[in-house]
Scaffold this active site. Structure first.
Site, short mmCIF file in Angstrom:
data_model
loop_
_atom_site.label_atom_id
_atom_site.label_comp_id
_atom_site.label_asym_id
_atom_site.label_seq_id
_atom_site.Cartn_x
_atom_site.Cartn_y
_atom_site.Cartn_z
N LYS A 189 -4.79 -11.29 -6.13
CA LYS A 189 -6.02 -11.54 -5.36
C LYS A 189 -7.12 -10.59 -5.80
O LYS A 189 -6.84 -9.45 -6.22
CB LYS A 189 -5.76 -11.42 -3.86
CG LYS A 189 -5.61 -10.01 -3.33
CD LYS A 189 -5.82 -9.96 -1.80
CE LYS A 189 -5.87 -8.50 -1.36
NZ LYS A 189 -6.36 -8.27 -0.03
N LYS A 200 0.83 -1.21 0.00
CA LYS A 200 0.00 0.00 0.00
C LYS A 200 0.86 1.26 0.00
O LYS A 200 0.48 2.27 -0.59
CB LYS A 200 -0.97 -0.01 1.19
CG LYS A 200 -2.03 -1.10 1.02
CD LYS A 200 -3.29 -0.85 1.82
CE LYS A 200 -4.33 -1.90 1.42
NZ LYS A 200 -5.57 -1.80 2.15
N LYS A 229 -10.50 -4.76 -3.73
CA LYS A 229 -11.29 -3.55 -3.94
C LYS A 229 -10.54 -2.54 -4.78
O LYS A 229 -11.11 -1.76 -5.51
CB LYS A 229 -11.60 -2.89 -2.60
CG LYS A 229 -12.57 -3.64 -1.74
CD LYS A 229 -12.53 -3.10 -0.32
CE LYS A 229 -13.29 -4.02 0.62
NZ LYS A 229 -12.84 -3.88 2.00
#
Ligand code: AQP
Length: 329
Positions: free
Chosen positions: A193, A112, A196
């Site tokens: 994966k 992130k 969102k």
């Protein structure tokens, strides 16, 4: 009963199939066998920038999807993370228990941090807050997807370290990661994966997708040049992912699905899977919208959940504060 606890972030209008299969379906099962606590993680959400109006809306939408997916407020304690102030109180103590190196080693932080221009300090300390979420309630098991394994391992280490230094205080939780459904992959990029924040929304099936959109996404799922429907995540990640999803919806073992589709084309599997998904998710979508039409009832459920959760959290934080040497007021 052993206690089960987990949370999902309020960072999207709809949960996706990874959240639904990897986490939510386990929650629904565990409420039958465990003392179950499930929360909407709005505090974790602000580790990256969120719009306040959207965050409020998404918090309620996530709660509605919990209930619409089968969480029963009579069986599970459903609450909003920020409604329990002891979360941040314990979070601080655990930040002081963890080391900088431990936090910096977390792969989610590294991923992130690489994606965001503004790296908040909270993004780094997030695993300590997550440990607080879990340890506050003395949870025995934490049902999550594979991507949370590392954070859970850190939680276990922090609990052990604290217990060793100050005496038995926390239950050391076990991860509840189901092997086969632990990771649902992106339909357009089966090496990643389902997420969102994926660049291409066509790779993500949302629980609240309308049937048409959902069917289109399944039909355009990436497979391979081969034509044989077989389960082999190494060489056939796209088809294997579709089989995993199929199995989770139909409840059948993968081998029997493979046998049913013997000699058929990928297209057959995709259409059948889309039908199955529409059949399974339509009631969830409809119920979510019904619940959102009556926010007062939803808020009542969340307040009752927060009261139950806070009663336990208060006991833990009193014990923790006394052990670390904070004078009581
Ligand atoms: N693809 C997945 N397969 C299986 N389980 C998954 N989970 C998330 N993605 C998958 C599980 O869902 C729960 C909720 O996790 P979260 O609230 O941390 O959601 P998230 O990580 O924000 O969801 P994303 O899509 O992964 O978000 P981004 O894109 O921001 O990273 C957890 O139990 C998680 O394991």
């Amino acid at each position: 009963r052993p206690r089960s606890l987990s949370g999902i972030q309020a960072t999207s209008d709809s949960l996706h199939l990874g959240n639904y299969i990897g986490a939510l379906q386990q929650f629904v099962e565990q409420q039958e066998t465990h003392d179950a606590f499930f929360f909407i993680a709005n505090m974790h959400a602000i580790t990256v920038e969120q719009d306040p109006v959207e965050l409020r809306e998404r918090t309620l939408r996530t709660a509605a999807q919990f209930i619409a997916s089968g969480l029963d407020p009579e069986k599970s304690t459903i609450f909003i993370q920020s409604h329990v102030p002891q979360t941040t109180q314990l979070g601080w103590v655990l930040e002081c228990t963890a080391s900088l190196g431990e936090a910096q080693r977390m792969t989610q932080f590294k991923d992130k941090a690489a994606k965001n221009e503004h790296i908040s300090l909270g993004l780094l300390t997030y695993p300590a807050l997550m440990a607080a979420d879990i340890l506050l309630y003395q949870a025995n098991v934490v049902p999550v997807g594979e991507d949370q394994r590392q954070h859970l391992e850190l939680t276990r280490n922090l609990a052990g370290r604290f217990n060793q230094r100050y005496g038995q205080t926390f239950t050391v939780p076990e991860p509840g990661i189901l092997k086969q459904t632990a990771k649902i992959y992106d339909l357009q990029d089966p090496g990643a994966k389902m997420s969102k924040s994926a660049a291409n929304p066509a790779g993500r099936i949302d629980v609240l997708d309308e049937p048409k959109a959902l069917t289109k996404k399944f039909k355009s799922a990436v497979t391979d040049n081969d034509t044989v429907i077989a389960y082999d995540p190494e060489t056939k990640p796209g088809v294997s992912n579709l089989l995993t999803i199929y199995s989770s919806f139909s409840g059948e073992p993968i081998e029997s699905i493979v046998a049913q589709f013997e000699g058929k084309m990928y297209g057959h599997l995709k259409v059948a899977l889309a039908e199955l998904a529409v059949e399974s998710l339509t009631p969830v979508r409809e119920r979510t919208h019904e619940l959102l039409d009556d926010p007062a009832e939803l808020e009542r459920i969340l307040h009752a959940g927060a009261d139950r959760a806070e009663a336990i959290a208060r006991r833990t934080i009193e014990d923790v504060y006394a052990r670390v040497g904070f004078l009581s007021r």
